[in-house]
Design a protein around this motif. Structure first.
Motif, short mmCIF file in Angstrom:
data_model
loop_
_atom_site.label_atom_id
_atom_site.label_comp_id
_atom_site.label_asym_id
_atom_site.label_seq_id
_atom_site.Cartn_x
_atom_site.Cartn_y
_atom_site.Cartn_z
N GLU A 126 0.86 -1.19 0.00
CA GLU A 126 0.00 0.00 0.00
C GLU A 126 0.89 1.23 0.00
O GLU A 126 1.54 1.51 1.01
CB GLU A 126 -0.92 0.02 1.22
N ARG A 195 -0.78 -1.95 -15.27
CA ARG A 195 -1.19 -3.04 -14.40
C ARG A 195 -0.24 -4.21 -14.59
O ARG A 195 0.12 -4.56 -15.71
CB ARG A 195 -2.60 -3.49 -14.75
N GLY A 199 -0.67 -5.50 -8.63
CA GLY A 199 -1.21 -4.14 -8.67
C GLY A 199 -0.66 -3.35 -9.84
O GLY A 199 -0.98 -3.60 -10.99
N TRP A 200 0.25 -2.39 -9.53
CA TRP A 200 0.80 -1.48 -10.53
C TRP A 200 2.31 -1.64 -10.59
O TRP A 200 2.97 -1.80 -9.57
CB TRP A 200 0.46 -0.03 -10.20
N LEU A 224 -1.91 6.96 -6.74
CA LEU A 224 -1.69 5.56 -6.38
C LEU A 224 -1.62 5.32 -4.87
O LEU A 224 -1.27 4.22 -4.43
CB LEU A 224 -0.40 5.03 -7.03
N GLU A 227 -2.26 1.86 -3.07
CA GLU A 227 -2.18 0.81 -4.09
C GLU A 227 -0.87 0.03 -3.97
O GLU A 227 0.13 0.53 -3.45
CB GLU A 227 -2.28 1.42 -5.49
N VAL A 229 2.45 -1.08 -5.50
CA VAL A 229 3.33 -0.49 -6.51
C VAL A 229 4.66 -1.23 -6.50
O VAL A 229 5.22 -1.51 -5.44
CB VAL A 229 3.56 1.01 -6.25
#
Length: 281
Positions: A126, A195, A199-200, A224, A227, A229
């Motif tokens: 996160e 993506r 996640g990213w 973001l 999210e 990463v």
């Protein structure tokens, strides 16, 4: 008896299932993109999918190999070596790059690959700290457009010797890609957000210096917060400590290996501060 054949779209579900067993993060969509940009070899035993490997040719003189997977119940029988040899045959005249796990490094050394460095995989479940976007003086940020493909292909080539126009086209058309240019419209770097996995992922990150790389990454991180990463960076470049400050901890450090003479960027030209993926580099 192990038989080898070319991979098709029908094999993606089997390959995806193995990466799930191995706890790799790849989604079905990541497998589909890998096949769209490259070619795969499948190992079968009595008609059953037991492993696969991918190769990507990036121009006349460069290639990468990755996503070499073998069903855990079939490991230790030389299937990985057969897959590697089959993929290597496709690139007899190319300098080949790969990123090795500790388990695979010994095999790759026997196949003529030499250690040249380390890649650091940084990620956060996160993203808590979104950095401010600090654009270096004299530069302007904008989204990449379709007519930037040739230019980004050239800058990408400067960084690592790979010629990847199809990848640049995909990054611009299907993902968010930003660039920084100066008052004379000379591009000083670019980066993409897409993506991937949990996640990213941000990458590739191709830039003339660390300040440009950081500005591009910060721009892509906006929105973001909270999210997952991930960024993969060369341990020899000064990006890792900044990523750590943002909360992207190092979770893995695969070994960079080459068969052939590694590419060396010219002084003052672009550097690859972030990879597309460990497989495609």
């Amino acid at each position: 008896m192990i038989t080898l054949r070319a991979m098709t779209q029908d094999d993606i579900e089997h390959g995806y299932a193995i990466t799930q067993q191995l706890k790799w993060p790849h989604r079905r969509e990541d497998w589909q993109q890998a096949l769209a940009l490259g070619e795969g070899v499948v190992a079968e035993e009595q008609g059953k999918f037991v492993g696969s490997a991918f190769g990507w040719r990036w121009g006349e003189h460069a290639a990468t190999i990755g996503l070499v997977v073998v069903n855990p119940t079939c490991q230790g029988r030389g299937i990985g070596k057969q897959l590697m040899l089959a993929v290597m045959e496709k690139f007899p005249d190319a300098v080949i790059r790969l990123h090795a796990t500790e388990m695979g490094q010994g095999l790759y050394q026997k196949l003529g690959f030499k250690v040249t460095g380390t890649i650091q995989q940084h990620q956060t479940r996160e993203l808590a700290m979104v950095p401010a976007v600090s654009i270096p003086t004299g530069l302007t940020l904008r989204n990449a457009e379709a007519n930037d493909v040739d230019l980004l292909t050239e800058l990408d080539h400067q960084a690592h010797g790979m010629w990847r126009p199809q990848l640049m086209q995909t990054l611009i058309a299907d993902h968010q890609t930003v660039l920084l240019h100066d008052a004379q419209q000379r591009v000083q770097g670019f980066a993409s957000l897409r993506r991937f996995g949990h996640g990213w992922a941000i990458g590739p990150v191709i830039a003339r210096d660390i300040e440009v790389a950081q500005a591009l990454i910060a721009a892509l991180m906006q929105g973001l917060r909270g999210e997952f990463v991930r960024i993969d960076t060369d341990a020899a470049l000064p990006l890792a400590s900044w990523l750590e400050k943002l909360g992207l901890v190092k979770v893995d450090a695969p070994t960079t290996m080459y068969r052939g003479t590694p590419w060396s960027p010219q002084a003052g030209e672009m550097q690859a501060f972030g990879l597309m993926t460990q497989a495609m580099a």
